[in-house]
Design an enzyme around this catalytic site. Structure first.
Site, mmCIF file in Angstrom:
data_model
loop_
_atom_site.group_PDB
_atom_site.id
_atom_site.type_symbol
_atom_site.label_atom_id
_atom_site.label_comp_id
_atom_site.label_asym_id
_atom_site.label_seq_id
_atom_site.Cartn_x
_atom_site.Cartn_y
_atom_site.Cartn_z
ATOM 1 N N TYR A 170 0.897 -1.266 0.025
ATOM 2 C CA TYR A 170 0.065 0.068 0.150
ATOM 3 C C TYR A 170 0.854 1.385 -0.092
ATOM 4 O O TYR A 170 0.587 2.238 -0.603
ATOM 5 C CB TYR A 170 -0.916 0.074 1.395
ATOM 6 N N PHE A 206 -8.894 19.831 -25.242
ATOM 7 C CA PHE A 206 -9.284 18.162 -25.098
ATOM 8 C C PHE A 206 -10.549 18.285 -24.436
ATOM 9 O O PHE A 206 -10.598 19.073 -23.591
ATOM 10 C CB PHE A 206 -8.204 17.399 -24.770
ATOM 11 N N THR A 207 -11.469 17.329 -24.581
ATOM 12 C CA THR A 207 -12.715 17.328 -23.827
ATOM 13 C C THR A 207 -12.521 17.344 -22.514
ATOM 14 O O THR A 207 -13.138 18.132 -21.836
ATOM 15 C CB THR A 207 -13.499 16.038 -24.233
ATOM 16 N N ASP A 255 0.565 18.876 -21.629
ATOM 17 C CA ASP A 255 -0.073 17.480 -21.643
ATOM 18 C C ASP A 255 0.467 16.489 -22.522
ATOM 19 O O ASP A 255 0.405 16.444 -23.863
ATOM 20 C CB ASP A 255 -1.608 17.536 -22.187
ATOM 21 N N LYS A 281 -1.611 6.201 -23.753
ATOM 22 C CA LYS A 281 -1.508 6.337 -25.089
ATOM 23 C C LYS A 281 0.035 5.926 -25.378
ATOM 24 O O LYS A 281 0.437 4.705 -25.357
ATOM 25 C CB LYS A 281 -1.744 7.726 -25.535
ATOM 26 N N ARG A 286 -15.568 13.437 -33.643
ATOM 27 C CA ARG A 286 -14.799 14.449 -32.827
ATOM 28 C C ARG A 286 -15.479 15.628 -33.912
ATOM 29 O O ARG A 286 -14.753 16.285 -34.637
ATOM 30 C CB ARG A 286 -13.515 14.485 -32.951
ATOM 31 N N PHE A 295 -20.932 13.177 -25.648
ATOM 32 C CA PHE A 295 -20.650 12.368 -26.815
ATOM 33 C C PHE A 295 -20.421 10.794 -26.000
ATOM 34 O O PHE A 295 -20.880 9.967 -26.969
ATOM 35 C CB PHE A 295 -19.267 12.678 -27.609
HETATM 36 N N1 F0G Z 1 -5.335 14.695 -22.733
HETATM 37 C C1 F0G Z 1 -5.483 14.211 -24.037
HETATM 38 C C2 F0G Z 1 -4.603 14.817 -25.113
HETATM 39 C C3 F0G Z 1 -6.133 13.020 -24.154
HETATM 40 O O1 F0G Z 1 -6.151 12.312 -25.460
HETATM 41 C C4 F0G Z 1 -6.891 12.307 -23.161
HETATM 42 C C5 F0G Z 1 -7.659 11.065 -23.510
HETATM 43 C C6 F0G Z 1 -6.818 12.797 -21.866
HETATM 44 C C7 F0G Z 1 -5.875 13.766 -21.546
HETATM 45 C C8 F0G Z 1 -7.445 12.064 -20.898
HETATM 46 O O2 F0G Z 1 -6.842 11.070 -20.320
HETATM 47 O O3 F0G Z 1 -8.696 9.180 -20.920
HETATM 48 O O4 F0G Z 1 -6.503 8.576 -19.655
HETATM 49 O O5 F0G Z 1 -8.447 10.170 -18.688
HETATM 50 N N2 F0G Z 1 -8.160 10.690 -24.729
HETATM 51 C C9 F0G Z 1 -8.737 9.586 -24.899
HETATM 52 C C10 F0G Z 1 -8.839 9.646 -26.336
HETATM 53 C C11 F0G Z 1 -10.005 9.296 -24.203
HETATM 54 O O6 F0G Z 1 -9.683 8.623 -27.162
HETATM 55 O O7 F0G Z 1 -8.519 10.392 -27.266
HETATM 56 P P1 F0G Z 1 -7.763 9.644 -19.824
#
Ligand code: F0G
Length: 465
Positions: A73, A125-126, A216, A259, A385, A452
């Site tokens: 832990y 980014f979303t 990021d 990624k 997108r 989405f």
């Molecule tokens: N920043 C970027 C540029 C991303 O593409 C993503 C996630 C995140 C942050 C968030 O990270 O999913 O680990 O919580 N992108 C995925 C996609 C979901 O399909 O492009 P996460």
């Protein structure tokens, strides 16, 4: 003729069966999913290009690393191996682990911002924008204008426009302007890289004004590949040298390790040593939302797999095979005049749905429907997108109607073969040939937040309202 991808520097040791269900069953699956590819069952998908997130194949070194996982832990040895890898690969000595990227974004914006703060980014980014806004920040897109033009072949469409930054800074009034965020291989722009020259300029600009620069670094290795192959002066540098140089021009970063970390789950915040104060705040707060600061929501084995994945991703031969595979799909489609984002990005091919389905209005969700049609045609799952992802403007309540209305065909890393890529291209070309007959969509259910993911639709001709 489309250029064949560079041969992979690995061979396949284990296989996972996939199956293509009948067109009739795909139609049923699509209706059940409300024309939203996020709501399809993976068992009904033949080739899954929904995302490159958490879908990579791990190397034998990563699978071996899993066995070394220390599940203590507190003070897990796996955590220290992860910290070591982040320090070696990126040069950041201070690390706060999180279970994935959005958890890191949550902590970062909550602790770095005050309500009303201005935050410019090279496009949104979303999840990033959502956490920024939850913390009371105000998002501004200061990416270069070429990024919004799908036909522009500019090599570094992920670049920040310094003039837009300066303009925003001059007009900030009483508002604070504490941090600029830059993402490599900008996801929503089509996986487009920034140049090191641009990053250095932005960093210098931030330094002069006492503003922090955070990255990021979710797709940083793929951006490093483009710097090496496209930017003058970097041909002879290794990927690792380029990664270190990128991170040296920042105060800190966060990563969705799903990624370029080449793992199925994981993320972290990382800081240079002068950011000790913010690091400590994040380390204190991670225990509230994620877990103790030496695992932050990851199992020990996940941290070991990630430590190894960060070392794997520095291989130029791997990155070349990966990116030329994506480019192969891009050129197969381009040869058939399918409208695309140019030039090809790093993690996927982006279809220009506004041009593909030019007879539809953006509020008829062309990208959402195109993704549905690609599934119907070939059992291939992609992602919208565009207008659905961008959501509604909180002030006006209207759809944001972003400049880009895209379908993303995201290629998982080390997963699909050349024939899968060719099969995909052929199915999309068939959709293009029958494009005039494709109708638009309307909502039958619209969630309030990040709509989405769970929204449902039906074709405009259907009765449901
Ligand atoms: N920043 C970027 C540029 C991303 O593409 C993503 C996630 C995140 C942050 C968030 O990270 O999913 O680990 O919580 N992108 C995925 C996609 C979901 O399909 O492009 P996460």
């Amino acid at each position: 003729m489309a250029k064949r991808p560079a041969p992979e520097p690995y061979k396949i040791k284990m296989v996972e069966p996939i199956r293509l269900i009948s067109r009739q069953d795909r139609q049923k699956a699509l209706e059940k999913a409300g024309y939203n590819t996020f709501l399809l069952d993976s068992q009904d998908v033949y080739i899954d290009l929904l995302t490159d997130s958490g879908t990579s194949a791990m190397s034998q070194e990563q699978w071996s690393a899993l066995m070394r996982g220390d599940e203590a832990y507190a003070g897990s040895a796996s955590f220290y191996r992860l910290v070591e890898a982040i320090k070696d690969v990126f040069g950041y000595p201070l690390v706060v682990p999180t279970h994935q990227g959005r958890a890191a974004e949550h902590l970062f914006f909550k602790l770095a911002l005050q309500p009303g703060d201005i935050v410019p980014m090279n496009m949104y980014f979303t999840t990033t924008r959502h956490h920024l806004e939850l913390a009371g920040g105000i998002f501004y897109d200061t990416i270069c204008s070429q990024a919004h033009d799908t036909a522009s072949t500019f090599k570094f469409k992920g670049n920040m426009d310094i003039n837009k930054l300066e303009d925003l800074y001059q007009k900030r009034g009483e508002r604070r302007f504490p941090v600029v965020v830059m993402a490599p291989n900008v996801n929503m722009a089509g996986g487009q890289p920034f140049s090191l020259g641009n990053l250095k300029e932005v960093f210098q600009w931030c330094r002069e004004k006492g503003i922090k620069l955070y990255l990021d670094i979710t797709r940083i290795a793929e951006n490093a590949y483009f710097i090496k192959t496209r930017e003058e002066g970097y041909q002879d540098k290794t990927i690792q040298e380029i990664l270190r140089e990128i991170c040296a021009h920042s105060d800190g970063a966060w990563m969705s390790a799903k990624k370029d970390g080449l793992v199925n789950i994981g993320g972290f915040l990382a800081f240079h040593s002068h950011e000790q104060e913010l690091f400590e705040k994040c380390r204190n707060e991670v225990v509230v939302y994620e877990g103790l600061h030496t695992y932050g929501g990851m199992a020990g084995r996940d941290m070991d797999a990630l430590a190894q994945g960060l070392r794997d991703v520095c291989s130029f031969e791997y990155l070349r095979a990966r990116i030329t595979q994506v480019e192969y799909l891009h050129s197969l489609l381009d040869e058939n005049n399918v409208p695309l984002v140019h030039p090809c990005g790093g993690h996927g091919v982006f279809l220009d749905a506004a041009k593909f389905l030019s007879h539809l209005d953006q509020d008829e969700f062309p990208a959402q429907m195109l993704a549905a049609q690609i599934y119907l045609e070939g059992g291939i799952r992609s992602m919208e997108r565009g207008n659905v992802s961008a959501g509604r403007d909180p002030q006006t309540g209207k759809n944001r109607r972003p400049k880009l209305e895209l379908v993303r065909l995201t290629i998982p890393r080390r997963v699909y073969t050349q024939s899968h890529i060719e099969y995909t291209a052929e199915a999309i070309v068939r959709c293009y040939q029958r494009r005039d007959k494709i109708p638009g969509l309307k909502f039958t259910y619209e969630p309030k937040v990040l709509r989405f993911f769970q929204a449902r639709f039906c074709p405009l001709s259907c009765k449901k309202d």
